[in-house]
Design a protein around this motif. Structure first.
Motif, PDB file in Angstrom:
ATOM      1  N   VAL A 101     -54.511 -32.329  18.849  1.00  0.00           N
ATOM      2  CA  VAL A 101     -53.581 -33.452  18.805  1.00  0.00           C
ATOM      3  C   VAL A 101     -53.092 -33.765  20.210  1.00  0.00           C
ATOM      4  CG1 VAL A 101     -52.795 -32.814  16.482  1.00  0.00           C
ATOM      5  CG2 VAL A 101     -51.485 -32.044  18.457  1.00  0.00           C
ATOM      6  N   HIS A 102     -52.513 -34.960  20.365  1.00  0.00           N
ATOM      7  CA  HIS A 102     -51.800 -35.284  21.606  1.00  0.00           C
ATOM      8  C   HIS A 102     -50.567 -36.103  21.259  1.00  0.00           C
ATOM      9  CE1 HIS A 102     -54.352 -38.958  21.414  1.00  0.00           C
ATOM     10  NE2 HIS A 102     -53.352 -39.539  22.040  1.00  0.00           N
ATOM     11  N   LEU A 103     -49.575 -36.045  22.133  1.00  0.00           N
ATOM     12  CA  LEU A 103     -48.322 -36.754  21.917  1.00  0.00           C
ATOM     13  C   LEU A 103     -48.554 -38.255  21.919  1.00  0.00           C
ATOM     14  CD1 LEU A 103     -45.928 -34.796  24.304  1.00  0.00           C
ATOM     15  CD2 LEU A 103     -46.096 -34.585  21.818  1.00  0.00           C
ATOM     16  N   ARG A 104     -47.813 -38.965  21.087  1.00  0.00           N
ATOM     17  CA  ARG A 104     -47.837 -40.421  21.143  1.00  0.00           C
ATOM     18  C   ARG A 104     -47.153 -40.825  22.426  1.00  0.00           C
ATOM     19  NH1 ARG A 104     -47.897 -43.736  16.114  1.00  0.00           N
ATOM     20  NH2 ARG A 104     -48.757 -42.418  14.496  1.00  0.00           N
ATOM     21  N   GLY A 105     -47.699 -41.780  23.124  1.00  0.00           N
ATOM     22  CA  GLY A 105     -47.098 -42.224  24.366  1.00  0.00           C
ATOM     23  C   GLY A 105     -48.056 -42.087  25.532  1.00  0.00           C
TER      24      GLY A 105
END
Length: 59
Positions: A39-43
């Motif tokens: 996963v990766h952070l939104r933004g």
């Protein structure tokens, strides 16, 4: 969350909100072990992290 739901989210054209420890994330892929996802952070940050899918929540 389970592997079946992660696959549904990945194949969905909708923007489904997923959180990891209360933080919104994008799921990049379900890993081959079927228990973890990348996963990766939104933004703007694109840092990717491997997490247990059981720790992902919707909404």
């Amino acid at each position: 969350m389970d592997a079946r739901r992660v696959k549904q989210i990945l194949s969905s054209p909708a923007d489904i909100e997923v959180k990891y420890n209360g933080t919104p994330v994008w799921i990049d892929k379900l890993n081959e072990d079927g228990r973890t996802a990348t996963v990766h952070l939104r933004g703007p940050l694109e840092e990717r992290t491997m997490v247990e899918i059981g720790e992902l929540t919707e909404g």
